[in-house]
Motif scaffolding. Sequence first.
Motif, PDB file in Angstrom:
ATOM      1  N   PHE A 114      24.899 -51.409  28.666  1.00 34.75           N
ATOM      2  CA  PHE A 114      23.495 -51.123  28.987  1.00 34.75           C
ATOM      3  C   PHE A 114      22.898 -52.237  29.850  1.00 34.75           C
ATOM      4  N   TYR A 115      23.110 -53.480  29.432  1.00 30.73           N
ATOM      5  CA  TYR A 115      22.523 -54.610  30.176  1.00 30.73           C
ATOM      6  C   TYR A 115      23.184 -54.804  31.541  1.00 30.73           C
ATOM      7  N   LYS A 116      24.489 -54.594  31.606  1.00 30.49           N
ATOM      8  CA  LYS A 116      25.188 -54.779  32.885  1.00 30.49           C
ATOM      9  C   LYS A 116      24.715 -53.779  33.933  1.00 30.49           C
ATOM     10  N   ILE A 117      24.537 -52.531  33.511  1.00 29.78           N
ATOM     11  CA  ILE A 117      24.124 -51.514  34.487  1.00 29.78           C
ATOM     12  C   ILE A 117      22.678 -51.730  34.919  1.00 29.78           C
ATOM     13  N   ASN A 118      21.818 -52.129  33.992  1.00 26.37           N
ATOM     14  CA  ASN A 118      20.428 -52.403  34.382  1.00 26.37           C
ATOM     15  C   ASN A 118      20.347 -53.603  35.321  1.00 26.37           C
ATOM     16  N   LYS A 119      21.261 -54.536  35.146  1.00 32.21           N
ATOM     17  CA  LYS A 119      21.317 -55.685  36.062  1.00 32.21           C
ATOM     18  C   LYS A 119      21.646 -55.210  37.473  1.00 32.21           C
ATOM     19  N   GLU A 120      22.591 -54.265  37.595  1.00 30.90           N
ATOM     20  CA  GLU A 120      22.956 -53.722  38.903  1.00 30.90           C
ATOM     21  C   GLU A 120      21.796 -52.954  39.531  1.00 30.90           C
ATOM     22  N   ILE A 159      13.725 -49.021  41.496  1.00 31.86           N
ATOM     23  CA  ILE A 159      14.585 -48.230  40.611  1.00 31.86           C
ATOM     24  C   ILE A 159      14.555 -48.810  39.199  1.00 31.86           C
ATOM     25  N   ALA A 160      14.566 -50.142  39.113  1.00 37.37           N
ATOM     26  CA  ALA A 160      14.590 -50.801  37.800  1.00 37.37           C
ATOM     27  C   ALA A 160      13.339 -50.480  36.985  1.00 37.37           C
ATOM     28  N   ARG A 161      12.235 -50.149  37.672  1.00 33.42           N
ATOM     29  CA  ARG A 161      10.983 -49.835  36.959  1.00 33.42           C
ATOM     30  C   ARG A 161      10.917 -48.378  36.503  1.00 33.42           C
ATOM     31  N   ARG A 162      11.862 -47.549  36.906  1.00 33.43           N
ATOM     32  CA  ARG A 162      11.860 -46.148  36.479  1.00 33.43           C
ATOM     33  C   ARG A 162      11.959 -46.056  34.949  1.00 33.43           C
ATOM     34  N   THR A 163      11.277 -45.059  34.388  1.00 32.41           N
ATOM     35  CA  THR A 163      11.360 -44.826  32.945  1.00 32.41           C
ATOM     36  C   THR A 163      12.791 -44.431  32.579  1.00 32.41           C
ATOM     37  N   GLN A 164      13.316 -45.051  31.523  1.00 28.84           N
ATOM     38  CA  GLN A 164      14.667 -44.741  31.055  1.00 28.84           C
ATOM     39  C   GLN A 164      14.626 -44.189  29.636  1.00 28.84           C
ATOM     40  N   ILE A 165      15.577 -43.327  29.364  1.00 32.20           N
ATOM     41  CA  ILE A 165      15.831 -42.874  28.002  1.00 32.20           C
ATOM     42  C   ILE A 165      17.257 -43.283  27.672  1.00 32.20           C
ATOM     43  N   LEU A 166      17.448 -43.944  26.549  1.00 32.71           N
ATOM     44  CA  LEU A 166      18.790 -44.362  26.143  1.00 32.71           C
ATOM     45  C   LEU A 166      19.446 -43.224  25.368  1.00 32.71           C
ATOM     46  N   VAL A 167      20.599 -42.766  25.859  1.00 30.90           N
ATOM     47  CA  VAL A 167      21.308 -41.639  25.245  1.00 30.90           C
ATOM     48  C   VAL A 167      22.690 -42.107  24.806  1.00 30.90           C
ATOM     49  N   ALA A 168      22.919 -42.089  23.494  1.00 29.79           N
ATOM     50  CA  ALA A 168      24.228 -42.460  22.950  1.00 29.79           C
ATOM     51  C   ALA A 168      25.069 -41.189  22.824  1.00 29.79           C
ATOM     52  N   ASN A 169      26.152 -41.131  23.599  1.00 21.94           N
ATOM     53  CA  ASN A 169      27.009 -39.948  23.605  1.00 21.94           C
ATOM     54  C   ASN A 169      28.259 -40.178  22.743  1.00 21.94           C
ATOM     55  N   LYS A 170      28.968 -39.105  22.467  1.00 21.79           N
ATOM     56  CA  LYS A 170      30.226 -39.110  21.710  1.00 21.79           C
ATOM     57  C   LYS A 170      30.030 -39.531  20.247  1.00 21.79           C
ATOM     58  N   LEU A 227      18.640 -51.658  19.892  1.00 21.53           N
ATOM     59  CA  LEU A 227      18.490 -51.979  21.317  1.00 21.53           C
ATOM     60  C   LEU A 227      17.334 -51.186  21.926  1.00 21.53           C
ATOM     61  N   ALA A 228      17.273 -49.879  21.626  1.00 21.11           N
ATOM     62  CA  ALA A 228      16.209 -49.031  22.159  1.00 21.11           C
ATOM     63  C   ALA A 228      14.840 -49.504  21.684  1.00 21.11           C
ATOM     64  N   ALA A 229      14.758 -49.878  20.392  1.00 17.92           N
ATOM     65  CA  ALA A 229      13.492 -50.368  19.844  1.00 17.92           C
ATOM     66  C   ALA A 229      13.072 -51.677  20.520  1.00 17.92           C
ATOM     67  N   LYS A 230      14.033 -52.553  20.745  1.00 20.01           N
ATOM     68  CA  LYS A 230      13.758 -53.846  21.385  1.00 20.01           C
ATOM     69  C   LYS A 230      13.263 -53.661  22.817  1.00 20.01           C
ATOM     70  N   GLU A 231      13.864 -52.716  23.546  1.00 22.00           N
ATOM     71  CA  GLU A 231      13.510 -52.504  24.956  1.00 22.00           C
ATOM     72  C   GLU A 231      12.378 -51.503  25.133  1.00 22.00           C
ATOM     73  N   GLY A 232      11.902 -50.926  24.019  1.00 28.96           N
ATOM     74  CA  GLY A 232      10.808 -49.957  24.103  1.00 28.96           C
ATOM     75  C   GLY A 232      11.219 -48.631  24.722  1.00 28.96           C
ATOM     76  N   LEU A 233      12.463 -48.187  24.454  1.00 30.16           N
ATOM     77  CA  LEU A 233      12.973 -46.956  25.047  1.00 30.16           C
ATOM     78  C   LEU A 233      13.092 -45.846  24.007  1.00 30.16           C
TER      79      LEU A 233
END
Length: 427
Positions: free
Chosen positions: A259-265, A273-284, A300-306
């Motif tokens: 999660f952190y690596k991709i947001n860094k990119e 783009i980094a300011r776009r609203t995100q939803i964290l989706v845990a798959n599988k 993680l979602a609670a910490k980042e407000g997602l």
Amino acid sequence: MQFIDKTKVIVKAGDGGHGKSAFRREKFVPKGGPAGGDGGRGGDIVFRVDQNMNTLLDFRYHRKFKAENGENGDIKNQYGKNAPPCIVKVPPGTTVRDEETGELLADLTEVGQEAVIAKGGRGGRGNAKFANAANRAPTFAEFGEPGESRNLVLELKLLADVGLVGYPSVGKSSLVAACSAARPEIADYHFTTITPVLGVVKTDYEKSFVMADIPGLIEGAADGVGLGHDFLRHVERTKLILHIVDASGIEGRDPVDDFYKINKELKKYSEKIARRTQILVANKIDLPEAAENLPRLEALAAKEGLKFFAISAAAHTGLKELISYVGTWLDNYVEEPEATEEETVYDEDAARDAEKVTVTRNDAGDFIVSGKALEKLVAMTNFNNDEAVRRFQYIWRIKGIDEKLKERGIREGQTVHIGEMEFEWRE
């Protein structure tokens, strides 16, 4: 179908038609006045958004576009016909840039939207236009103005409401397939998706949104590593980002680190783009290994407000809740005004720049006289006509070009270039 999202093309607008040098020749009018008509305007190059296109593939086989020239003027003050525009069809989401300057010429997003990319040359004036009290019978007419030519870079950015980001093999393709009628290739190896796939997701019987399954990110993507910029270009226009992580971690990666690596990119590529609203989706989550990571991802979602959703695209678990939430979020979405690059427009400063004349020297020691208005005058002057040459010399003196050349140290017999014309300088 092959997906092409960046290409280069060459466009050439039509030249203006030549003006006519002619005189009235009628019975009982032995000495009729000048009656040469003006030439017609050359055709513009116009880009138009076509709803039936969704790729730039056509431009791989057709890279040059040329508009028709205007018709020449004729006797009896007959004007030449203007040439029709050359219409170039492009898919929605196409940006057009000048290859040489990088300047944004058009951002074409709406079906039917048009933009003039290269202007056709104006028609040359016939000799009737140059008649005045001092010269009642001019014998010269203008050539047509050359049409603009440009080398262009076309880029296609997908017009999706929701963009999916995540490492390869986290299940983005499976999610699009499960939610829509799109059928991307799905397999358990990296980079199955090498081109973006759009899926239309229905939220109820009358509403829907477009979801983009975009090639997976890797570290260094913002610097062009892997699919890099080809991927990130398509995230720019999305309203909402679904950040997909593999809750099972069976690929040997930690979903929280991912999660952190991709947001860094994303941030490295574009703050917007980094300011776009995100939803964290845990798959599988249907896999046993997911149980250990789910609490960490919820934290993680609670910490980042997602907003957080746990799903299984393969087992169709949790999809209804996710789709319902995304549909409601999009219904309430309000576009924020953003500072965008302006398309090129006419302004007074540009007009003044066109009138400026500069004198430089090339490697051979020749003198190069540059200036848009002057180069246009050269292209439209018939140097085989003495009157036309005298008019050119008059404008030359008014612009003080002799003085500029002398300041640069020109000597008798040295060569001067203006546009396509070359001549020896004489005092």
